[in-house]
Design an enzyme around this catalytic site. Structure first.
Site, PDB file in Angstrom:
ATOM      1  N   LYS A   1      -5.221   3.061 -18.421  1.00  0.00           N
ATOM      2  CA  LYS A   1      -5.742   3.800 -19.979  1.00  0.00           C
ATOM      3  C   LYS A   1      -5.318   3.870 -20.916  1.00  0.00           C
ATOM      4  CE  LYS A   1      -8.929   5.841 -16.793  1.00  0.00           C
ATOM      5  NZ  LYS A   1     -10.290   5.597 -16.700  1.00  0.00           N
TER       6      LYS A   1
ATOM      7  N   HIS B   1     -16.990  -1.367  -8.441  1.00  0.00           N
ATOM      8  CA  HIS B   1     -16.721  -0.402  -9.229  1.00  0.00           C
ATOM      9  C   HIS B   1     -18.421  -0.090  -8.923  1.00  0.00           C
ATOM     10  CE1 HIS B   1     -17.131   2.689 -12.204  1.00  0.00           C
ATOM     11  NE2 HIS B   1     -15.956   2.775 -11.839  1.00  0.00           N
TER      12      HIS B   1
END
Length: 455
Positions: free
Chosen positions: A166, A285
């Protein structure tokens, strides 16, 4: 009488067959049906069977040219859902010949393609599918599976640790690689591209691949452990996706990643085949899953999407975290975690498993726990998910007050402490906090993390 009887017909005459004995080769489905007011459950269940197999709304001349008995779906059992009014579980059996071999895409187009917009139903949810062994054998499944992955990584007897880099959007490739290096150097096994990091103006895919590869080889050399970064190969076209996967292989990295629902099952299966042929692990994912699985009475349960992924192929898949959620959800989650990992899973309605599933040695998929977890959750996660899992701490690593590497150290120390405590026979559920506290005395990094995320 010449010809046939034209007109709109009652589905339940043809498609509701309560005496039907299911075959070993049938694909079985459990649907949660909410009929419109005034529609009897048998008619609704039969309508589902018809619309998702051979049926059409009226009798057609060409029905005479085929054998309905051989090809029709059959609603063979209906039961009311306890605690819900006007909800039923309809069990439908589909003959194997209705499906193309080795195509998850075709399986879904048939079973859930059209029927969900059906007028006679207020809502419809596919709760579970029994994939017959004959059909399973037409799929390659996961590129490598749990055991081969452990052997490639040389990591045994503990869960693996990951971290999503992130901020997910806005870093340059060089700084992104730097964040990857810090995490891996600190003690994580994997770092991960965020699911929406593909190839944007601020960071093109090739630059990211290059800097991440450099980061992981450097961390590997310094720690003596095998490291990986999930390079997201998801792209706008299959050709572009394959180009990215090939580039990853040429760089010599161990693992790539794909968003299997937004990318689509056809693309995913193609990529999974390439990964097996070229020794790449494949991390999956589940972006978009909640669009499909969040409503309790409509859509598809995630366990169906998980089974579909095991057929299509992936070595890791995101599976929620369980921690801090309701107890019931824990059992349900463990149900589909077992469906991903184990070779044979018994029917168990308390865990949401409607059918016994035999995977006939199809490789297993490692579940990934990710989202809002930190060091205090480590004992619970170790206990719930066991060794064959990836525990992913994004903010729980990068949010460490001293930076990424100390954040990684904190997670690794916490994990090793939990595994050791478990192996010594301690009860992680009861003594979890105590175990973490003890470990933090020897690790200032962990102590600092414990301070930031107080339970």
């Amino acid at each position: 009488s010449v010809g046939f009887k034209a007109g709109v017909k009652d589905y339940k005459l043809t498609y509701y067959t309560p005496d039907y004995e299911t075959k070993d080769t049938d694909i079985l489905a459990a649907f949660r049906v909410t009929p419109q007011p005034g529609v009897p459950p048998e008619e609704a269940g039969a309508a589902v069977a018809a619309e998702s197999s051979t049926g059409t709304w009226t009798t057609v001349w060409t029905d005479g040219l085929t054998s309905l008995d051989r090809y029709k779906g059959r609603c063979y059992h209906i039961e009311p859902v306890a605690g819900e009014e006007n909800q039923f579980i309809a069990y439908v059996a589909y003959p194997l010949d209705l499906f193309e071999e080795g195509s998850v895409t075709n399986m879904f187009t048939s079973i859930v393609g059209n029927v969900f917009g059906f007028k006679a139903l207020r809502a419809l949810r596919l709760e579970d599918l029994r994939i017959p062994t004959a059909y399973t054998k037409t799929f390659q499944g996961p590129p490598h599976g749990i055991q081969v992955e452990r052997d490639k990584l040389n990591k045994y007897g503990r869960p693996l640790l990951g971290c999503t880099i992130k901020p997910k959007l806005g870093l340059s490739a060089k700084n992104y690689g730097r964040a990857v290096y810090e995490c891996l150097r600190g003690g994580l096994d994997f770092t991960k591209d965020d699911e929406n990091v593909n190839s944007q103006p601020f960071m093109r895919w090739r630059d990211r691949f290059l800097f991440c590869a450099e980061a992981l080889f450097k961390a590997q050399a310094e720690t003596g452990e095998i490291k990986g970064h999930y390079l997201n190969a998801t792209a706008g076209t299959c050709e572009e996706m394959m180009k990215r996967a090939m580039c990853a292989r040429e760089l010599g990295v161990p693992i790539v990643m794909h968003d299997y629902l937004t990318g689509g099952f056809t693309a995913n299966t193609t990529l999974a085949h390439y990964c097996r042929d070229n020794g790449l692990l494949l991390h999956i994912h589940r972006a978009m899953h909640a669009v499909i699985d969040r409503q309790k009475n409509h859509g598809m349960h995630f366990r169906v999407l998980a089974k579909a992924l095991r057929l299509s192929g992936g070595d890791h898949i995101h599976a929620g975290t369980v921690v801090g959620k309701l107890e019931g959800e824990r059992e349900i989650t463990l149900g589909f975690v077992d469906l991903l990992r184990d070779d044979y899973v018994e029917k168990d309605r308390s865990r949401g498993i409607y059918f016994t599933q035999d995977w006939v040695s199809l490789p297993g998929v490692i579940p990934v726990a990710s989202g809002g977890i930190h060091v205090w959750h480590m004992p619970a996660l170790t206990e719930i998910f066991g060794d064959d899992s990836v525990l992913q701490f994004g903010g729980g690593t990068l949010g460490h007050p001293w930076g990424n590497a100390p954040g990684a150290v904190a997670n690794r120390v916490a994990l090793e402490a939990c595994v050791q405590a478990r192996n010594e026979g301690r009860d992680l559920a009861r003594e979890g906090n105590e175990i973490i506290r003890e470990a933090s005395k020897w690790s200032p990094e962990l102590a600092a993390a414990c301070e930031v995320w107080k339970e």
